[in-house]
Design a protein around this motif. Structure first.
Motif, PDB file in Angstrom:
ATOM      1  N   LEU A 245       5.574  -5.546  -1.880  1.00  0.00           N
ATOM      2  CA  LEU A 245       4.414  -5.286  -2.732  1.00  0.00           C
ATOM      3  C   LEU A 245       3.229  -6.136  -2.289  1.00  0.00           C
ATOM      4  O   LEU A 245       2.094  -5.645  -2.190  1.00  0.00           O
ATOM      5  CB  LEU A 245       4.771  -5.587  -4.193  1.00  0.00           C
ATOM      6  N   ARG A 246       3.474  -7.398  -2.008  1.00  0.00           N
ATOM      7  CA  ARG A 246       2.405  -8.276  -1.534  1.00  0.00           C
ATOM      8  C   ARG A 246       1.834  -7.771  -0.208  1.00  0.00           C
ATOM      9  O   ARG A 246       0.629  -7.826   0.025  1.00  0.00           O
ATOM     10  CB  ARG A 246       2.948  -9.700  -1.377  1.00  0.00           C
ATOM     11  N   MET A 247       2.697  -7.252   0.642  1.00  0.00           N
ATOM     12  CA  MET A 247       2.239  -6.728   1.928  1.00  0.00           C
ATOM     13  C   MET A 247       1.334  -5.515   1.727  1.00  0.00           C
ATOM     14  O   MET A 247       0.304  -5.363   2.400  1.00  0.00           O
ATOM     15  CB  MET A 247       3.460  -6.356   2.778  1.00  0.00           C
ATOM     16  N   LEU A 248       1.671  -4.668   0.761  1.00  0.00           N
ATOM     17  CA  LEU A 248       0.858  -3.480   0.495  1.00  0.00           C
ATOM     18  C   LEU A 248      -0.499  -3.852  -0.096  1.00  0.00           C
ATOM     19  O   LEU A 248      -1.499  -3.169   0.145  1.00  0.00           O
ATOM     20  CB  LEU A 248       1.606  -2.535  -0.447  1.00  0.00           C
ATOM     21  N   LEU A 249      -0.549  -4.924  -0.890  1.00  0.00           N
ATOM     22  CA  LEU A 249      -1.808  -5.339  -1.490  1.00  0.00           C
ATOM     23  C   LEU A 249      -2.830  -5.760  -0.433  1.00  0.00           C
ATOM     24  O   LEU A 249      -4.029  -5.740  -0.681  1.00  0.00           O
ATOM     25  CB  LEU A 249      -1.569  -6.496  -2.466  1.00  0.00           C
ATOM     26  N   HIS A 250      -2.353  -6.140   0.746  1.00  0.00           N
ATOM     27  CA  HIS A 250      -3.245  -6.520   1.839  1.00  0.00           C
ATOM     28  C   HIS A 250      -3.636  -5.323   2.707  1.00  0.00           C
ATOM     29  O   HIS A 250      -4.379  -5.485   3.682  1.00  0.00           O
ATOM     30  CB  HIS A 250      -2.591  -7.587   2.720  1.00  0.00           C
ATOM     31  N   GLU A 251      -3.141  -4.129   2.355  1.00  0.00           N
ATOM     32  CA  GLU A 251      -3.411  -2.953   3.184  1.00  0.00           C
ATOM     33  C   GLU A 251      -4.069  -1.807   2.422  1.00  0.00           C
ATOM     34  O   GLU A 251      -4.827  -1.038   2.991  1.00  0.00           O
ATOM     35  CB  GLU A 251      -2.102  -2.445   3.809  1.00  0.00           C
ATOM     36  N   ILE A 252      -3.770  -1.647   1.143  1.00  0.00           N
ATOM     37  CA  ILE A 252      -4.241  -0.503   0.358  1.00  0.00           C
ATOM     38  C   ILE A 252      -5.454  -0.925  -0.465  1.00  0.00           C
ATOM     39  O   ILE A 252      -5.406  -1.908  -1.211  1.00  0.00           O
ATOM     40  CB  ILE A 252      -3.117   0.031  -0.553  1.00  0.00           C
ATOM     41  N   ARG A 253      -6.526  -0.168  -0.374  1.00  0.00           N
ATOM     42  CA  ARG A 253      -7.776  -0.481  -1.076  1.00  0.00           C
ATOM     43  C   ARG A 253      -7.851   0.264  -2.397  1.00  0.00           C
ATOM     44  O   ARG A 253      -7.514   1.443  -2.481  1.00  0.00           O
ATOM     45  CB  ARG A 253      -8.980  -0.113  -0.212  1.00  0.00           C
ATOM     46  N   GLY A 254      -8.297  -0.446  -3.403  1.00  0.00           N
ATOM     47  CA  GLY A 254      -8.597   0.144  -4.691  1.00  0.00           C
ATOM     48  C   GLY A 254      -7.464   0.809  -5.428  1.00  0.00           C
ATOM     49  O   GLY A 254      -7.674   1.879  -6.016  1.00  0.00           O
ATOM     50  N   PRO A 255      -6.251   0.254  -5.471  1.00  0.00           N
ATOM     51  CA  PRO A 255      -5.186   0.886  -6.278  1.00  0.00           C
ATOM     52  C   PRO A 255      -5.476   0.718  -7.764  1.00  0.00           C
ATOM     53  O   PRO A 255      -6.014  -0.310  -8.196  1.00  0.00           O
ATOM     54  CB  PRO A 255      -3.933   0.117  -5.859  1.00  0.00           C
ATOM     55  N   THR A 256      -5.143   1.718  -8.535  1.00  0.00           N
ATOM     56  CA  THR A 256      -5.376   1.659  -9.984  1.00  0.00           C
ATOM     57  C   THR A 256      -4.112   1.328 -10.774  1.00  0.00           C
ATOM     58  O   THR A 256      -4.192   1.072 -11.966  1.00  0.00           O
ATOM     59  CB  THR A 256      -5.937   2.995 -10.486  1.00  0.00           C
ATOM     60  N   ASN A 257      -2.943   1.350 -10.120  1.00  0.00           N
ATOM     61  CA  ASN A 257      -1.698   0.994 -10.777  1.00  0.00           C
ATOM     62  C   ASN A 257      -0.644   0.729  -9.701  1.00  0.00           C
ATOM     63  O   ASN A 257      -0.907   0.852  -8.501  1.00  0.00           O
ATOM     64  CB  ASN A 257      -1.227   2.090 -11.756  1.00  0.00           C
ATOM     65  N   PHE A 258       0.550   0.394 -10.152  1.00  0.00           N
ATOM     66  CA  PHE A 258       1.627   0.095  -9.204  1.00  0.00           C
ATOM     67  C   PHE A 258       2.056   1.345  -8.435  1.00  0.00           C
ATOM     68  O   PHE A 258       2.480   1.250  -7.286  1.00  0.00           O
ATOM     69  CB  PHE A 258       2.823  -0.509  -9.946  1.00  0.00           C
ATOM     70  N   THR A 259       1.949   2.505  -9.079  1.00  0.00           N
ATOM     71  CA  THR A 259       2.363   3.741  -8.405  1.00  0.00           C
ATOM     72  C   THR A 259       1.459   4.045  -7.217  1.00  0.00           C
ATOM     73  O   THR A 259       1.914   4.567  -6.190  1.00  0.00           O
ATOM     74  CB  THR A 259       2.354   4.913  -9.395  1.00  0.00           C
ATOM     75  N   ASP A 260       0.166   3.732  -7.337  1.00  0.00           N
ATOM     76  CA  ASP A 260      -0.751   3.963  -6.217  1.00  0.00           C
ATOM     77  C   ASP A 260      -0.333   3.188  -4.974  1.00  0.00           C
ATOM     78  O   ASP A 260      -0.536   3.643  -3.842  1.00  0.00           O
ATOM     79  CB  ASP A 260      -2.173   3.550  -6.615  1.00  0.00           C
ATOM     80  N   LEU A 261       0.244   2.021  -5.179  1.00  0.00           N
ATOM     81  CA  LEU A 261       0.680   1.227  -4.033  1.00  0.00           C
ATOM     82  C   LEU A 261       1.849   1.874  -3.311  1.00  0.00           C
ATOM     83  O   LEU A 261       2.057   1.646  -2.118  1.00  0.00           O
ATOM     84  CB  LEU A 261       1.076  -0.184  -4.493  1.00  0.00           C
ATOM     85  N   ARG A 262       2.624   2.684  -4.036  1.00  0.00           N
ATOM     86  CA  ARG A 262       3.777   3.352  -3.422  1.00  0.00           C
ATOM     87  C   ARG A 262       3.466   4.773  -2.983  1.00  0.00           C
ATOM     88  O   ARG A 262       4.363   5.492  -2.529  1.00  0.00           O
ATOM     89  CB  ARG A 262       4.950   3.371  -4.405  1.00  0.00           C
ATOM     90  N   THR A 263       2.219   5.201  -3.153  1.00  0.00           N
ATOM     91  CA  THR A 263       1.830   6.562  -2.786  1.00  0.00           C
ATOM     92  C   THR A 263       1.197   6.564  -1.407  1.00  0.00           C
ATOM     93  O   THR A 263       0.113   6.002  -1.198  1.00  0.00           O
ATOM     94  CB  THR A 263       0.848   7.140  -3.822  1.00  0.00           C
ATOM     95  N   ILE A 264       1.874   7.184  -0.449  1.00  0.00           N
ATOM     96  CA  ILE A 264       1.412   7.237   0.935  1.00  0.00           C
ATOM     97  C   ILE A 264       1.210   8.704   1.319  1.00  0.00           C
ATOM     98  O   ILE A 264       2.168   9.491   1.324  1.00  0.00           O
ATOM     99  CB  ILE A 264       2.411   6.568   1.895  1.00  0.00           C
TER     100      ILE A 264
END
Length: 469
Positions: A245-264
């Protein structure tokens, strides 16, 4: 003078290191063979000295440089602790007492009796007189929280537990970042670590607010920025999902929730590890595939399981489930062989029960190595409450050949059950409706009681239901 040189020779190179790291020199007293000498100091009477008076020195270096020089071998950090201690010691502290008169000596007033004082040396005094800065931090650093969904820390006491349970805790910097991206279009273009550059954190309201001072952002004159740094808290790789999760926070811009971080690319991944895999943030497992493939040529199934457990717990493969799917048959060969040896009359192939037994043994090894379950490593979890595949009776009942035999038995014997049909229907209705009860059959010998019971058991087993009893 000759005696003084003899004394120095007895000292030079004859010492040992004590427990505290300091050298302890060998200084023989005159009673133990030590030398003595008489010297005259500043016109006074002669003074007799022995080994205890001589400071250790190196004769060659002293003669070469015309100075007293001693060389010691430093083999412990304790040998230089005295110097290092004073470098980092800081200001001295003193406790002193102020007594006004004899009448107040009996008063137990700590404020008047004792005061804590700090000694300020000349350097620090001059620094403060000239109003030089004592300390500074540039640029400002904003720590950013990282946690899984509903995984933020909650602090409570015995008295406040009920209130906190009824009122969920306030935002963290991570959840506030999600809310900010929902309402602020500019925040949608930022990474989590970039937020402190343009926003300040309100500790009271637990929200991010746009900066009012600083330099205007190019293309966005209404947005102010500074050189502040956002620093996300470190997560250990053993905490796998939070680490990814921390790794994704450094790659994905502007997520609105936790699901956005898992949406590729429109696909919602089941885990954060899978999302990192789809983004190409993790190394491929080609070298681990080659390692296991080479092991399958010569190693036994038990050895392959041991190797795979070491890879899982110490090497952090990017896609362990794919490795499992590729080599699970090789890791289950010995279990299949044992079952076939115990059931020679049955035709048994690889199945989910055998793979589950392999997962159980794998997890036992991982727990022994690193105290981690397979779920924590990204592997499927074994079902430990099921039967053992090495149980002969259950394996026989679930085998395909046994099912064929039971179906054949039912087909050939149903026609012989004309007279017993009523009893058969009563018992089967209770079994199918799960009503249970006690049924007693009373009939003369040879009328088919055993035949009827065997036929009912055969039908239950053929249906592969849970009514084993």
């Amino acid at each position: 003078m000759e005696n003084v040189q003899k004394i120095s020779k007895t000292i030079l190179g004859r010492y040992k290191t004590e427990d505290d790291g300091y050298p302890k020199y060998r200084r023989r007293s005159p009673k133990n063979g030590g030398f003595t000498a008489k010297i005259r100091l500043q016109g006074r009477d002669e003074l007799e000295i022995d080994n205890q008076w001589v400071v250790p020195y190196n004769p060659l270096l002293s003669k070469m440089f015309q100075a007293h020089i001693n060389v010691e071998y430093c083999n412990s950090v304790k040998s230089i602790k005295y110097i290092c201690k004073y470098v980092n010691k800081g200001s001295d502290m003193a406790v002193f007492q102020i007594v006004q008169n004899s009448e107040q000596n009996n008063r137990n007033d700590e404020i008047l009796m004792y005061q804590m004082g700090r000694y300020i040396n000349s350097n620090e005094a001059a620094w403060r007189i000239f109003s030089f800065p004592i300390h500074e931090r540039e640029p400002a650093v904003q720590h950013l929280a990282v946690h899984l969904e509903n995984g933020q820390r909650v602090y409570f006491t015995k008295d406040s537990a009920r209130k906190i349970a009824s009122e969920p805790p306030q935002n963290t910097t991570l959840t506030a970042f999600f809310q900010l991206c929902q309402t602020d279009p500019f925040a949608k273009t930022l990474l989590y670590v970039d937020v402190p550059i343009y926003y300040t954190w309100d500790k009271t309201r637990k929200i991010f607010q746009r900066r009012k001072q600083g330099m205007p952002e190019e293309g966005h004159p209404e947005i102010m920025k500074t050189n502040a740094i956002g620093r996300v808290y470190t997560v250990h790789p053993n905490n796998a999902e939070c680490f990814y999760l921390r790794m994704l926070l450094h790659e994905i811009r502007g997520p609105t929730n936790f699901t956005d971080l898992r949406t590729i690319d429109g696909y919602i991944c089941h885990t954060y590890r899978e999302a990192c895999q789809r983004l190409g943030l993790l190394e491929n497992d080609n070298h681990w595939e080659l390692t296991l493939q080479e092991a399958t040529l010569t190693a036994s199934a038990e050895q392959i399981r041991e190797l795979f457990a070491i890879i899982l717990t110490t090497c952090n493969p990017s896609n362990p489930k794919q490795l499992w799917d590729s080599f699970k048959r090789n890791m289950s060969d010995d279990i299949l062989y044992q079952i076939r040896q115990a059931n020679p009359e049955l035709t048994i192939e690889f199945n989910d029960d055998i793979f589950n037994e392999t997962l159980i043994r794998l997890e036992d090894k991982c727990l022994a190595i690193n105290n981690q379950t397979l779920v924590e490593i990204g592997m499927p979890a074994p079902q430990r409450n099921t039967f053992s595949v090495l149980n002969y009776e259950i394996t026989k009942e679930k085998a395909t050949t046994s099912m064929n035999y039971l179906n054949t038995l039912l087909t050939t014997n149903h026609s012989s059950m004309i007279i017993k049909k009523k009893i058969y229907n009563v018992i089967m209705n209770r079994i199918n409706n799960n009503t249970g009860g006690i049924i007693y059959l009373d009939a003369p010998g040879g009328t088919g009681k055993t035949f009827l019971i065997n036929l009912i058991l055969a039908e239950i087993r053929a249906e592969n239901t849970s009514h084993w009893h």
